[in-house]
Scaffold this motif. Structure first.
Motif, PDB file in Angstrom:
ATOM      1  N   GLN A   1       0.807  -1.191  -0.041  1.00  0.00           N
ATOM      2  CA  GLN A   1      -0.030  -0.108  -0.065  1.00  0.00           C
ATOM      3  C   GLN A   1       0.845   1.212   0.065  1.00  0.00           C
ATOM      4  O   GLN A   1       0.731   2.199  -0.920  1.00  0.00           O
ATOM      5  CB  GLN A   1      -0.913   0.045   1.129  1.00  0.00           C
ATOM      6  N   PHE A   2       1.810   1.214   0.861  1.00  0.00           N
ATOM      7  CA  PHE A   2       2.551   2.587   1.099  1.00  0.00           C
ATOM      8  C   PHE A   2       3.600   2.864   0.058  1.00  0.00           C
ATOM      9  O   PHE A   2       3.992   3.754  -0.621  1.00  0.00           O
ATOM     10  CB  PHE A   2       3.418   2.730   2.501  1.00  0.00           C
ATOM     11  N   ILE A   3       4.182   1.547  -0.595  1.00  0.00           N
ATOM     12  CA  ILE A   3       4.997   1.430  -1.635  1.00  0.00           C
ATOM     13  C   ILE A   3       4.390   2.169  -2.800  1.00  0.00           C
ATOM     14  O   ILE A   3       4.923   3.152  -3.500  1.00  0.00           O
ATOM     15  CB  ILE A   3       5.531   0.080  -1.920  1.00  0.00           C
ATOM     16  N   LEU A   4       3.335   1.618  -3.266  1.00  0.00           N
ATOM     17  CA  LEU A   4       2.378   1.961  -4.375  1.00  0.00           C
ATOM     18  C   LEU A   4       2.154   3.489  -4.216  1.00  0.00           C
ATOM     19  O   LEU A   4       2.213   4.099  -5.449  1.00  0.00           O
ATOM     20  CB  LEU A   4       1.436   0.969  -4.533  1.00  0.00           C
ATOM     21  N   LEU A   5       1.754   4.000  -2.994  1.00  0.00           N
ATOM     22  CA  LEU A   5       1.219   5.330  -3.083  1.00  0.00           C
ATOM     23  C   LEU A   5       2.339   6.326  -3.010  1.00  0.00           C
ATOM     24  O   LEU A   5       2.372   7.230  -3.883  1.00  0.00           O
ATOM     25  CB  LEU A   5       0.796   5.541  -1.541  1.00  0.00           C
ATOM     26  N   LYS A   6       3.638   5.737  -2.767  1.00  0.00           N
ATOM     27  CA  LYS A   6       4.893   6.670  -3.039  1.00  0.00           C
ATOM     28  C   LYS A   6       5.317   6.645  -4.520  1.00  0.00           C
ATOM     29  O   LYS A   6       5.801   7.457  -4.858  1.00  0.00           O
ATOM     30  CB  LYS A   6       5.988   6.183  -2.103  1.00  0.00           C
ATOM     31  N   MET A   7       5.091   5.380  -5.160  1.00  0.00           N
ATOM     32  CA  MET A   7       5.530   5.274  -6.448  1.00  0.00           C
ATOM     33  C   MET A   7       4.837   6.050  -7.426  1.00  0.00           C
ATOM     34  O   MET A   7       4.831   6.588  -8.231  1.00  0.00           O
ATOM     35  CB  MET A   7       5.516   3.861  -6.804  1.00  0.00           C
ATOM     36  N   MET A   8       3.464   6.174  -7.113  1.00  0.00           N
ATOM     37  CA  MET A   8       2.259   7.011  -7.852  1.00  0.00           C
ATOM     38  C   MET A   8       2.120   8.534  -7.632  1.00  0.00           C
ATOM     39  O   MET A   8       1.156   9.147  -8.042  1.00  0.00           O
ATOM     40  CB  MET A   8       1.060   6.351  -7.698  1.00  0.00           C
ATOM     41  N   ALA A   9       2.948   8.913  -6.586  1.00  0.00           N
ATOM     42  CA  ALA A   9       2.693  10.175  -6.143  1.00  0.00           C
ATOM     43  C   ALA A   9       3.023  11.442  -6.953  1.00  0.00           C
ATOM     44  O   ALA A   9       2.507  12.489  -7.342  1.00  0.00           O
ATOM     45  CB  ALA A   9       3.590  10.527  -4.963  1.00  0.00           C
ATOM     46  N   ARG A  10       3.936  11.039  -8.258  1.00  0.00           N
ATOM     47  CA  ARG A  10       4.232  11.660  -9.372  1.00  0.00           C
ATOM     48  C   ARG A  10       3.085  11.974 -10.221  1.00  0.00           C
ATOM     49  O   ARG A  10       3.053  12.840 -11.392  1.00  0.00           O
ATOM     50  CB  ARG A  10       5.306  11.602  -9.933  1.00  0.00           C
ATOM     51  N   PHE A  11       1.928  11.048 -10.292  1.00  0.00           N
ATOM     52  CA  PHE A  11       0.989  11.014 -11.148  1.00  0.00           C
ATOM     53  C   PHE A  11      -0.246  11.879 -10.644  1.00  0.00           C
ATOM     54  O   PHE A  11      -0.460  11.946  -9.389  1.00  0.00           O
ATOM     55  CB  PHE A  11       0.455   9.552 -11.410  1.00  0.00           C
ATOM     56  N   GLU A  12      -1.047  12.430 -11.699  1.00  0.00           N
ATOM     57  CA  GLU A  12      -2.250  13.006 -11.273  1.00  0.00           C
ATOM     58  C   GLU A  12      -3.243  11.942 -10.508  1.00  0.00           C
ATOM     59  O   GLU A  12      -3.049  10.856 -10.954  1.00  0.00           O
ATOM     60  CB  GLU A  12      -2.989  13.601 -12.265  1.00  0.00           C
ATOM     61  N   LEU A  13      -4.125  12.556  -9.739  1.00  0.00           N
ATOM     62  CA  LEU A  13      -4.910  11.575  -8.882  1.00  0.00           C
ATOM     63  C   LEU A  13      -5.677  10.881  -9.956  1.00  0.00           C
ATOM     64  O   LEU A  13      -6.104   9.514  -9.703  1.00  0.00           O
ATOM     65  CB  LEU A  13      -5.957  12.310  -8.163  1.00  0.00           C
ATOM     66  N   THR A  14      -6.372  11.242 -11.079  1.00  0.00           N
ATOM     67  CA  THR A  14      -7.088  10.578 -12.054  1.00  0.00           C
ATOM     68  C   THR A  14      -6.505   9.605 -12.412  1.00  0.00           C
ATOM     69  O   THR A  14      -6.930   8.486 -13.025  1.00  0.00           O
ATOM     70  CB  THR A  14      -7.998  11.581 -13.034  1.00  0.00           C
ATOM     71  N   VAL A  15      -5.330   9.950 -12.881  1.00  0.00           N
ATOM     72  CA  VAL A  15      -4.306   8.920 -13.661  1.00  0.00           C
ATOM     73  C   VAL A  15      -4.192   7.699 -12.698  1.00  0.00           C
ATOM     74  O   VAL A  15      -4.178   6.616 -13.193  1.00  0.00           O
ATOM     75  CB  VAL A  15      -2.821   9.468 -14.074  1.00  0.00           C
ATOM     76  N   ARG A  16      -3.779   7.975 -11.463  1.00  0.00           N
ATOM     77  CA  ARG A  16      -3.608   6.776 -10.437  1.00  0.00           C
ATOM     78  C   ARG A  16      -4.888   6.177 -10.462  1.00  0.00           C
ATOM     79  O   ARG A  16      -4.980   4.647 -10.567  1.00  0.00           O
ATOM     80  CB  ARG A  16      -3.389   7.346  -9.043  1.00  0.00           C
ATOM     81  N   ILE A  17      -5.986   6.198 -10.380  1.00  0.00           N
ATOM     82  CA  ILE A  17      -7.242   6.068 -10.369  1.00  0.00           C
ATOM     83  C   ILE A  17      -7.586   4.851 -11.545  1.00  0.00           C
ATOM     84  O   ILE A  17      -7.739   3.803 -11.685  1.00  0.00           O
ATOM     85  CB  ILE A  17      -8.443   6.859 -10.012  1.00  0.00           C
ATOM     86  N   ARG A  18      -7.472   5.549 -12.845  1.00  0.00           N
ATOM     87  CA  ARG A  18      -7.499   4.783 -14.022  1.00  0.00           C
ATOM     88  C   ARG A  18      -6.428   3.359 -14.200  1.00  0.00           C
ATOM     89  O   ARG A  18      -6.691   2.511 -14.415  1.00  0.00           O
ATOM     90  CB  ARG A  18      -6.897   5.577 -15.258  1.00  0.00           C
ATOM     91  N   ILE A  19      -5.194   3.842 -13.735  1.00  0.00           N
ATOM     92  CA  ILE A  19      -4.235   2.334 -13.285  1.00  0.00           C
ATOM     93  C   ILE A  19      -4.846   1.429 -12.391  1.00  0.00           C
ATOM     94  O   ILE A  19      -4.664   0.229 -12.854  1.00  0.00           O
ATOM     95  CB  ILE A  19      -2.787   3.104 -12.865  1.00  0.00           C
ATOM     96  N   GLY A  20      -5.418   1.887 -11.353  1.00  0.00           N
ATOM     97  CA  GLY A  20      -6.171   0.987 -10.547  1.00  0.00           C
ATOM     98  C   GLY A  20      -7.117   0.274 -11.154  1.00  0.00           C
ATOM     99  O   GLY A  20      -7.427  -0.947 -11.031  1.00  0.00           O
TER     100      GLY A  20
END
Length: 419
Positions: A283-302
Motif C-alpha cells: 500500500q505505502f510503496i505504491l502510493l509513494k511510487m504513484m505520487a508523481r501521477f495526477e489523481l485521476t491517472v492513479r485511479i485509471r491505473i487501478g
C-alpha cells in the motif's frame, strides 16, 4: 530521522488507542476465520441457489449501510462509549446465535444483526480516535495503523482457522463472540482511564452540531450535494467499482463452492490471506511510487489492474490453484491503489466547510458492497461463473468512462450556496 518521528508518534498513542488496535486484531482475525465461509455453510446446509444466498447476504448489508448513518449521528448525543458498549454486546449476542442457528429465517435475522453491529462499530471507532487524539498527524498515523492491523487480522484469521481445523465450522462463531467479550472488558478499562477527555470532546462536538446556524445550513448543504453533478457521477462510478471488487468476498466463493473446486476451504483461506498480505506489503510503496501521477491517472491505473484481474478470473481453469491466487494478487494491487486514492479524491473535491457532508455522501459507495452478493448470485444462476467476471471487466470500462467525463460536469457555487 523519519523513523524516529514515527516512533515518537507511536509513543503518543494513549492506552485506549492500543486497546483499539489489539481489539481490531483479535476481532477481525476471529471474524475472518468463518464469516467468508457463510456462503459455503448456507449452500451445504440448505441447498440455496446462488441468488438466494446473495439475497440473504445483500439484505443484511443494505440494512447496515443505512444503520451506519443513524449510529454515527446518535453517538454524538448519547456518547461514543455507551454506543460502543451496546454494539459490542450486540456482536457477542449475534455471533453466539450464529453459532447455533439452524433455519434460513434464523440466519437472515442474525446476519442482519451482525451486519448492523459491524456498520456501527467502524464509524464509532474512527470517531472515538478523533475524540482521543488531537494532533492531526498523530491521528492520521492512528487511522493508518488501524487499517493496517485490520488487514493483519484478515490475513492471520483464515490461516489460523485452517491450522486449528475450525475454518467453515459454524461453531467457530463462538470464538468471534468471545473475542468481542474480551474487547468489551478492555474498552471498559480504557474508557475509564480517558473518561474526562472523551466527554469534553463529545460535548464540544454536540454543541457545534446543534447551533441555530448549523441547523439552518443543513438544508442548504443537502441542496449543494444535489446540485453537484460531478459528485453524483463520482458516487455512481465508485458504487460500480465496489460492486466489482466485492465479488471476491461473496460471488467468487459461491462459484468455487458450487463448482466443487479442489481444496476448497484451503483455497478460500489462501485468497483472503493473499488479499490482506498484498495490501499490507504494497500500500505505502505504491502510493509513494504513484505520487508523481495526477489523481485521476492513479485511479485509471487501478481500474485497469482491476479489469485485468476480472479477465484472469474469467479465464482461470477451476483446478488451477495458483491461478486464482495470481488473479487476487492483481486485484489486491488495484485495491491498494484505488481505495486510499478515492478518499483523497473526495477530500480534494470537497470545500473545507462541507468536508463532513461530502465524506458522508461518499459512504454511499458501500451500496456497491451491499448489492454485490445479490447481483453476483443472479449472474451465477443465470449466466455462470465466467460471465460474472466478464461483466466485471465490462463494468471497469464503464467506470473508466465515468471518470473521464467528471471534469466536464457542472458544480455549484459553494460560497453562494451555503452563505
Amino acid at each position: 530521522m523519519q523513523s524516529d518521528v514515527s516512533l515518537a508518534r507511536f509513543k503518543q498513542f494513549p492506552l485506549l488507542m492500543w486497546i483499539f488496535l489489539f481489539g481490531s486484531f483479535i476481532t477481525r482475525g476471529s471474524y475472518y476465520m468463518v464469516w467468508p465461509f457463510l456462503a459455503v455453510i448456507l449452500y451445504e446446509k440448505f441447498a440455496l441457489t446462488a441468488t438466494e444466498v446473495g439475497l440473504v447476504l445483500s439484505s443484511a448489508a443494505i440494512i447496515s449501510v443505512f444503520t451506519s448513518f443513524i449510529g454515527s449521528s446518535l453517538s454524538d448525543k448519547v456518547g461514543r462509549h455507551r454506543l460502543m458498549y451496546v454494539t459490542g454486546v450486540l456482536y457477542v449476542v449475534s455471533f453466539s446465535l450464529l453459532a447455533s442457528v439452524n433455519t434460513v429465517a434464523g440466519y437472515v435475522v442474525v446476519m442482519t444483526l451482525c451486519s448492523i453491529a459491524t456498520a456501527l462499530w467502524r464509524p464509532l471507532t474512527s470517531a472515538a480516535i478523533g475524540d482521543l487524539i488531537t494532533d492531526a498527524k498523530t491521528r492520521e498515523l492512528a487511522m493508518q495503523s488501524l487499517y493496517f492491523i485490520v488487514n493483519v487480522g484478515c490475513a492471520v484469521g483464515p490461516l489460523l482457522g485452517v491450522w486449528l481445523g475450525l475454518t467453515g465450522e459454524q461453531s467457530s462463531f463462538y470464538i468471534t463472540a468471545a473475542a468481542f467479550a474480551l474487547l468489551l472488558l478492555l474498552l471498559f478499562w480504557g474508557f475509564r482511564r480517558h473518561h474526562s477527555q472523551l466527554k469534553a470532546a463529545q460535548e464540544a462536538a454536540y454543541e457545534e452540531q446543534n447551533t441555530p446556524e448549523t441547523a439552518h445550513n443543513k438544508s442548504k448543504i443537502l441542496t449543494v450535494l444535489l446540485q453537484d453533478k460531478l459528485l453524483q457521477c463520482l458516487i455512481l462510478a465508485n458504487i460500480l467499482c465496489m460492486f466489482i471488487y466485492a465479488q471476491m468476498d461473496s460471488s467468487l466463493i459461491q462459484y468455487l463452492t458450487r463448482a466443487n473446486a479442489p481444496q476448497l476451504l484451503e483455497l478460500i483461506s489462501a485468497l483472503i490471506f493473499t488479499n490482506a498480505v498484498v495490501i499490507i506489503s504494497t500500500q505505502f510503496i505504491l502510493l509513494k511510487m504513484m505520487a508523481r501521477f495526477e489523481l485521476t491517472v492513479r485511479i485509471r491505473i487501478g481500474l485497469v489492474l482491476l479489469m485485468v484481474s476480472q479477465l484472469w478470473l474469467a479465464a482461470n481453469p477451476l483446478d488451477l490453484f495458483w491461478g486464482w491466487i495470481g488473479a487476487i494478487v492483481i486485484m489486491s494491487l488495484a485495491e491498494a491503489i484505488l481505495f486510499p486514492t478515492m478518499n483523497v479524491h473526495i477530500d480534494r473535491l470537497a470545500p473545507a466547510h462541507l468536508r463532513g457532508a461530502y465524506f458522508g455522501a461518499a459512504s454511499f459507495y458501500d451500496l456497491g458492497f451491499a448489492l454485490a452478493p445479490l447481483g453476483g448470485g443472479i449472474i451465477l444462476d443465470y449466466l455462470g461463473g465466467s460471465w460474472l467476471f466478464l461483466i466485471g471487466a465490462l463494468l471497469c470500462l464503464v467506470v473508466i468512462y465515468l471518470y473521464s467525463i467528471l471534469e466536464a460536469l457542472p458544480r455549484p457555487d459553494f460560497a453562494r450556496s451555503t452563505s
